[in-house]
Design a protein around this motif. Sequence first.
Motif, PDB file in Angstrom:
ATOM      1  N   SER A 123       9.760  -9.691   3.573  1.00 19.30           N
ATOM      2  CA  SER A 123      11.111  -9.184   3.291  1.00 19.30           C
ATOM      3  C   SER A 123      11.028  -7.897   2.494  1.00 19.30           C
ATOM      4  N   LEU A 124      10.183  -7.898   1.476  1.00 19.35           N
ATOM      5  CA  LEU A 124      10.086  -6.763   0.565  1.00 19.35           C
ATOM      6  C   LEU A 124       9.488  -5.531   1.241  1.00 19.35           C
ATOM      7  N   THR A 125       8.469  -5.723   2.070  1.00 20.93           N
ATOM      8  CA  THR A 125       7.874  -4.569   2.749  1.00 20.93           C
ATOM      9  C   THR A 125       8.828  -3.994   3.794  1.00 20.93           C
ATOM     10  N   ALA A 126       9.612  -4.848   4.424  1.00 20.77           N
ATOM     11  CA  ALA A 126      10.615  -4.344   5.372  1.00 20.77           C
ATOM     12  C   ALA A 126      11.654  -3.508   4.631  1.00 20.77           C
ATOM     13  N   ALA A 127      12.080  -3.987   3.456  1.00 19.83           N
ATOM     14  CA  ALA A 127      13.041  -3.231   2.650  1.00 19.83           C
ATOM     15  C   ALA A 127      12.420  -1.933   2.139  1.00 19.83           C
ATOM     16  N   LEU A 128      11.130  -1.969   1.792  1.00 15.63           N
ATOM     17  CA  LEU A 128      10.428  -0.751   1.371  1.00 15.63           C
ATOM     18  C   LEU A 128      10.421   0.279   2.494  1.00 15.63           C
ATOM     19  N   SER A 129      10.151  -0.183   3.705  1.00 16.90           N
ATOM     20  CA  SER A 129      10.126   0.721   4.855  1.00 16.90           C
ATOM     21  C   SER A 129      11.480   1.375   5.067  1.00 16.90           C
ATOM     22  N   ALA A 130      12.543   0.593   4.987  1.00 20.41           N
ATOM     23  CA  ALA A 130      13.898   1.134   5.150  1.00 20.41           C
ATOM     24  C   ALA A 130      14.230   2.108   4.018  1.00 20.41           C
ATOM     25  N   GLY A 176      12.133   3.953   2.318  1.00 20.79           N
ATOM     26  CA  GLY A 176      11.393   5.174   2.552  1.00 20.79           C
ATOM     27  C   GLY A 176      12.034   6.040   3.619  1.00 20.79           C
ATOM     28  N   GLN A 177      12.470   5.418   4.691  1.00 19.84           N
ATOM     29  CA  GLN A 177      13.095   6.166   5.785  1.00 19.84           C
ATOM     30  C   GLN A 177      14.390   6.840   5.343  1.00 19.84           C
ATOM     31  N   LEU A 178      15.086   6.224   4.386  1.00 25.80           N
ATOM     32  CA  LEU A 178      16.346   6.776   3.885  1.00 25.80           C
ATOM     33  C   LEU A 178      16.160   7.574   2.596  1.00 25.80           C
ATOM     34  N   SER A 179      14.904   7.709   2.145  1.00 28.24           N
ATOM     35  CA  SER A 179      14.580   8.451   0.913  1.00 28.24           C
ATOM     36  C   SER A 179      15.329   7.903  -0.299  1.00 28.24           C
ATOM     37  N   LEU A 180      15.412   6.597  -0.402  1.00 26.47           N
ATOM     38  CA  LEU A 180      16.093   5.956  -1.531  1.00 26.47           C
ATOM     39  C   LEU A 180      15.052   5.574  -2.580  1.00 26.47           C
ATOM     40  N   LEU A 181      14.645   6.552  -3.371  1.00 23.43           N
ATOM     41  CA  LEU A 181      13.569   6.357  -4.336  1.00 23.43           C
ATOM     42  C   LEU A 181      13.929   5.317  -5.387  1.00 23.43           C
ATOM     43  N   ARG A 182      15.150   5.370  -5.895  1.00 25.08           N
ATOM     44  CA  ARG A 182      15.549   4.428  -6.951  1.00 25.08           C
ATOM     45  C   ARG A 182      15.460   2.987  -6.456  1.00 25.08           C
ATOM     46  N   LEU A 183      15.940   2.753  -5.237  1.00 25.69           N
ATOM     47  CA  LEU A 183      15.854   1.400  -4.675  1.00 25.69           C
ATOM     48  C   LEU A 183      14.396   1.028  -4.449  1.00 25.69           C
ATOM     49  N   GLY A 184      13.594   1.975  -3.970  1.00 27.51           N
ATOM     50  CA  GLY A 184      12.182   1.711  -3.754  1.00 27.51           C
ATOM     51  C   GLY A 184      11.477   1.299  -5.034  1.00 27.51           C
ATOM     52  N   ASP A 201       0.624  -2.811  -0.794  1.00 30.68           N
ATOM     53  CA  ASP A 201       0.263  -1.563  -1.479  1.00 30.68           C
ATOM     54  C   ASP A 201       0.353  -0.365  -0.545  1.00 30.68           C
ATOM     55  N   ASN A 202      -0.066  -0.537   0.699  1.00 34.70           N
ATOM     56  CA  ASN A 202       0.046   0.547   1.686  1.00 34.70           C
ATOM     57  C   ASN A 202       1.503   0.920   1.931  1.00 34.70           C
ATOM     58  N   CYS A 203       2.361  -0.091   1.982  1.00 36.52           N
ATOM     59  CA  CYS A 203       3.796   0.169   2.175  1.00 36.52           C
ATOM     60  C   CYS A 203       4.385   0.926   0.985  1.00 36.52           C
ATOM     61  N   LEU A 204       3.905   0.615  -0.213  1.00 39.14           N
ATOM     62  CA  LEU A 204       4.391   1.312  -1.409  1.00 39.14           C
ATOM     63  C   LEU A 204       3.978   2.784  -1.378  1.00 39.14           C
ATOM     64  N   ILE A 205       2.739   3.075  -0.985  1.00 34.75           N
ATOM     65  CA  ILE A 205       2.296   4.468  -0.868  1.00 34.75           C
ATOM     66  C   ILE A 205       3.164   5.203   0.145  1.00 34.75           C
ATOM     67  N   ASP A 206       3.401   4.566   1.276  1.00 29.86           N
ATOM     68  CA  ASP A 206       4.211   5.181   2.328  1.00 29.86           C
ATOM     69  C   ASP A 206       5.631   5.443   1.840  1.00 29.86           C
ATOM     70  N   MET A 207       6.219   4.471   1.132  1.00 33.24           N
ATOM     71  CA  MET A 207       7.581   4.631   0.621  1.00 33.24           C
ATOM     72  C   MET A 207       7.675   5.784  -0.373  1.00 33.24           C
ATOM     73  N   TYR A 208       6.743   5.835  -1.324  1.00 31.57           N
ATOM     74  CA  TYR A 208       6.768   6.907  -2.313  1.00 31.57           C
ATOM     75  C   TYR A 208       6.576   8.268  -1.651  1.00 31.57           C
ATOM     76  N   GLY A 209       5.708   8.327  -0.666  1.00 34.94           N
ATOM     77  CA  GLY A 209       5.489   9.587   0.039  1.00 34.94           C
ATOM     78  C   GLY A 209       6.733  10.059   0.760  1.00 34.94           C
ATOM     79  N   LYS A 210       7.410   9.151   1.449  1.00 35.48           N
ATOM     80  CA  LYS A 210       8.616   9.523   2.194  1.00 35.48           C
ATOM     81  C   LYS A 210       9.778   9.862   1.266  1.00 35.48           C
ATOM     82  N   CYS A 211       9.747   9.336   0.054  1.00 29.70           N
ATOM     83  CA  CYS A 211      10.792   9.649  -0.925  1.00 29.70           C
ATOM     84  C   CYS A 211      10.450  10.897  -1.742  1.00 29.70           C
ATOM     85  N   GLY A 212       9.313  11.515  -1.456  1.00 31.24           N
ATOM     86  CA  GLY A 212       8.930  12.738  -2.148  1.00 31.24           C
ATOM     87  C   GLY A 212       8.284  12.534  -3.494  1.00 31.24           C
TER      88      GLY A 212
END
Length: 299
Positions: free
Chosen positions: A119-126, A128-136, A155-166
Amino acid sequence: MLRASQCLNSGNKLDSYVLVYLIRACTNLGHYFFGQQLHCHVLLSGFGSNVFVSTALVNFYVKFDLVTYAHKLFDEIPVPSVVSWNSLILGYVHSGQFRKALDSFLQLERSIIWSDSFSLTAALSASGQLSLLRLGKCLHSKIVKLGVECSLFVDNCLIDMYGKCGSVDDAIQMFHGMDNKDTITWNSVIAACARNQRLGQALSFLHNMPNPDTISYNEMINGIAQFGNIKDAIEILSTMPNSNSSSRNSVVTRYVNRGQAGEALDVFSKMHSSDVTMDQFTFSILLSDTKQKWIPFFQ
């Protein structure tokens, strides 16, 4: 599958375990028509309220990108399990409906069911795609509290999320804090740097990566072509073990976008001579920009 169809048409009663197995087989094999038959059988035999059968059907319709219908089925489950929720959330993520994925995740958080790593990694992916850093970051905090941050996939999903959020520094910090790293880990941190104009750091990671693959080089080439000197991207392209259309398309597209039609044609001619395929989007850009200049390449 033929025997299963014969069994279904024979009127024999199938239990929930067999139904789940058959629905999963239809999902994996792409048998949409037979899956619909099974759904009708489920409704007629009264298994529609069975959480395992219904969840399998949600997965089935998600597989065929019918997420709206999957959501209707989900709403009919009396007490959805976390697997039911995950199927729905991931369905929205895979179909590109990221806000609906997050809406479903927030509904899960308000329910009596506990979210898990999926659930959490799916939410992380979403996020990241929406650049919602605070939610991430909120999701990251929850992951730490639940004690699932040591999972390589998470951990890989977290790196991806932070990268997509800048937030490149957070992505790099995650990377350095990991005991175990795989190819996805390295590619994620390279992408995080390259997509945010941190080309020097991206190149450093690429050089230190044990076994760079096509994705590693493509991320680096695309980042340099977009934010740096295109000649540097071409130099990396020339050293790439197995260059493909994606690598060269990035260079062609950037040349065209910068109004350098001649250079774009030169790269294209090399692609044409080496039988590297250009995607339709890049092909149309080159055609519209260079007009008649590239006709000689087909003569």
